[in-house]
Design a protein around this motif. Structure first.
Motif, PDB file in Angstrom:
ATOM      1  N   ARG A   1       0.973  -1.387  -0.059  1.00  0.00           N
ATOM      2  CA  ARG A   1      -0.490  -0.237   0.136  1.00  0.00           C
ATOM      3  C   ARG A   1       0.641   1.429  -0.440  1.00  0.00           C
ATOM      4  NH1 ARG A   1      -4.935   0.170   3.748  1.00  0.00           N
ATOM      5  NH2 ARG A   1      -6.554  -0.347   2.401  1.00  0.00           N
ATOM      6  N   LEU A   2       0.337   2.503  -1.115  1.00  0.00           N
ATOM      7  CA  LEU A   2       1.068   3.351  -0.725  1.00  0.00           C
ATOM      8  C   LEU A   2       0.082   4.266   0.370  1.00  0.00           C
ATOM      9  CD1 LEU A   2       1.387   4.202  -4.243  1.00  0.00           C
ATOM     10  CD2 LEU A   2       3.121   3.649  -2.433  1.00  0.00           C
ATOM     11  N   PRO A   3       1.039   6.356   1.435  1.00  0.00           N
ATOM     12  CA  PRO A   3       0.495   6.463   1.991  1.00  0.00           C
ATOM     13  C   PRO A   3      -0.840   6.987   1.610  1.00  0.00           C
ATOM     14  CG  PRO A   3       2.815   7.409   0.918  1.00  0.00           C
ATOM     15  CD  PRO A   3       2.618   5.818   0.692  1.00  0.00           C
ATOM     16  N   GLN A   4      -1.355   7.386   2.559  1.00  0.00           N
ATOM     17  CA  GLN A   4      -2.881   8.212   1.968  1.00  0.00           C
ATOM     18  C   GLN A   4      -2.010   9.526   1.984  1.00  0.00           C
ATOM     19  OE1 GLN A   4      -5.959   7.185   2.261  1.00  0.00           O
ATOM     20  NE2 GLN A   4      -5.514   5.283   2.831  1.00  0.00           N
ATOM     21  N   PRO A   5      -2.610   9.963   1.585  1.00  0.00           N
ATOM     22  CA  PRO A   5      -2.050  11.997   0.158  1.00  0.00           C
ATOM     23  C   PRO A   5      -2.349  12.464   1.910  1.00  0.00           C
ATOM     24  CG  PRO A   5      -4.584  11.089  -0.162  1.00  0.00           C
ATOM     25  CD  PRO A   5      -3.752  10.126   0.227  1.00  0.00           C
ATOM     26  N   ILE A   6      -2.532  13.921   1.601  1.00  0.00           N
ATOM     27  CA  ILE A   6      -2.477  14.652   2.109  1.00  0.00           C
ATOM     28  C   ILE A   6      -3.428  15.052   2.031  1.00  0.00           C
ATOM     29  CG2 ILE A   6      -1.945  16.787   3.417  1.00  0.00           C
ATOM     30  CD1 ILE A   6       1.295  16.187   2.121  1.00  0.00           C
ATOM     31  N   PRO A   7      -4.230  15.572   3.655  1.00  0.00           N
ATOM     32  CA  PRO A   7      -5.758  16.002   3.420  1.00  0.00           C
ATOM     33  C   PRO A   7      -6.011  17.237   2.699  1.00  0.00           C
ATOM     34  CG  PRO A   7      -5.531  14.695   5.345  1.00  0.00           C
ATOM     35  CD  PRO A   7      -3.770  15.315   4.490  1.00  0.00           C
ATOM     36  N   CYS A   8      -7.088  16.946   2.447  1.00  0.00           N
ATOM     37  CA  CYS A   8      -7.532  18.453   1.449  1.00  0.00           C
ATOM     38  C   CYS A   8      -7.459  19.584   2.204  1.00  0.00           C
ATOM     39  CB  CYS A   8      -8.904  18.923   0.928  1.00  0.00           C
ATOM     40  SG  CYS A   8      -8.576  17.407  -0.530  1.00  0.00           S
ATOM     41  N   PRO A   9      -7.256  20.568   2.071  1.00  0.00           N
ATOM     42  CA  PRO A   9      -7.944  21.831   3.596  1.00  0.00           C
ATOM     43  C   PRO A   9      -9.369  22.450   3.716  1.00  0.00           C
ATOM     44  CG  PRO A   9      -7.272  22.960   1.227  1.00  0.00           C
ATOM     45  CD  PRO A   9      -6.689  21.115   1.387  1.00  0.00           C
ATOM     46  N   LEU A  10      -9.335  22.124   4.458  1.00  0.00           N
ATOM     47  CA  LEU A  10     -11.118  22.314   5.034  1.00  0.00           C
ATOM     48  C   LEU A  10     -11.381  24.523   4.442  1.00  0.00           C
ATOM     49  CD1 LEU A  10     -10.982  20.621   7.885  1.00  0.00           C
ATOM     50  CD2 LEU A  10     -11.957  19.741   5.728  1.00  0.00           C
ATOM     51  N   ASN A  11     -13.046  24.469   4.163  1.00  0.00           N
ATOM     52  CA  ASN A  11     -12.996  25.730   4.302  1.00  0.00           C
ATOM     53  C   ASN A  11     -13.867  26.202   5.513  1.00  0.00           C
ATOM     54  OD1 ASN A  11     -15.348  24.530   4.563  1.00  0.00           O
ATOM     55  ND2 ASN A  11     -16.153  24.859   2.440  1.00  0.00           N
ATOM     56  N   THR A  12     -14.375  27.335   5.730  1.00  0.00           N
ATOM     57  CA  THR A  12     -15.077  27.929   7.258  1.00  0.00           C
ATOM     58  C   THR A  12     -16.317  27.353   7.890  1.00  0.00           C
ATOM     59  OG1 THR A  12     -16.758  29.426   5.894  1.00  0.00           O
ATOM     60  CG2 THR A  12     -14.159  29.908   6.427  1.00  0.00           C
TER      61      THR A  12
END
Length: 152
Positions: free
Chosen positions: A66-77
């Motif tokens: 398995r490959l590592p998980q991607p960096i999570p997307c930024p969150l809006n307000t």
């Protein structure tokens, strides 16, 4: 049931079985094989941790499942993830184009073409930057894949 030199045992299927599994059994042409007897899928190995990624990068580990998980997307307000794949829209130009205005009072063809080309260059640049930001989320996976490729 035998149809076009192929056989299927319809007794193994219930009355409300979809047609697709019946057709697969007919294509297999093995009436003695029971469709419901499947082996469960093996559980996937857990995701790579940071120290495991370091071992892969140092060449200690050669088997990667398995490959590592991607960096999570930024969150809006609102707490919803913001897509890094699509850039924010470019604000409209200073004044809208009036198609009913007199042709002598408006801008020339060259000016309009230049303004449109300039705007679309900015839009294309925003899409490229957004693509790079999205690809940056997968840097750990790309490093592992490059290492695997260079090892071969």
């Amino acid at each position: 049931m035998k149809l076009f030199d192929r056989s299927v045992d319809l007794a193994q299927f219930s009355e409300n079985t979809p047609l697709y599994p019946i057709c697969r059994a007919w294509m297999r042409n093995n009436p003695t094989l029971r469709e419901g007897a499947r082996t469960p899928s093996p559980q996937p190995p857990p995701a790579l941790e940071d120290e495991e990624v370091a071992e892969v990068m140092n060449g200690k580990c050669h088997d990667i499942y398995r490959l590592p998980q991607p960096i999570p997307c930024p969150l809006n307000t609102g707490g919803q993830p913001v897509s890094t794949r699509i850039p924010s829209p470019l604000p409209p130009s200073e004044k809208p184009l009036d198609i009913n205005m007199c042709h002598t009072a408006g801008s020339g063809v060259a000016t309009l073409l230049y303004n449109h080309m300039d705007r679309w260059k900015k839009i294309r640049q925003r899409w490229k930057e957004s693509s790079h930001r999205n690809q940056h989320r997968y840097t750990d996976s790309m490093r592992i894949l490059k290492e695997m490729f260079e090892r071969q």
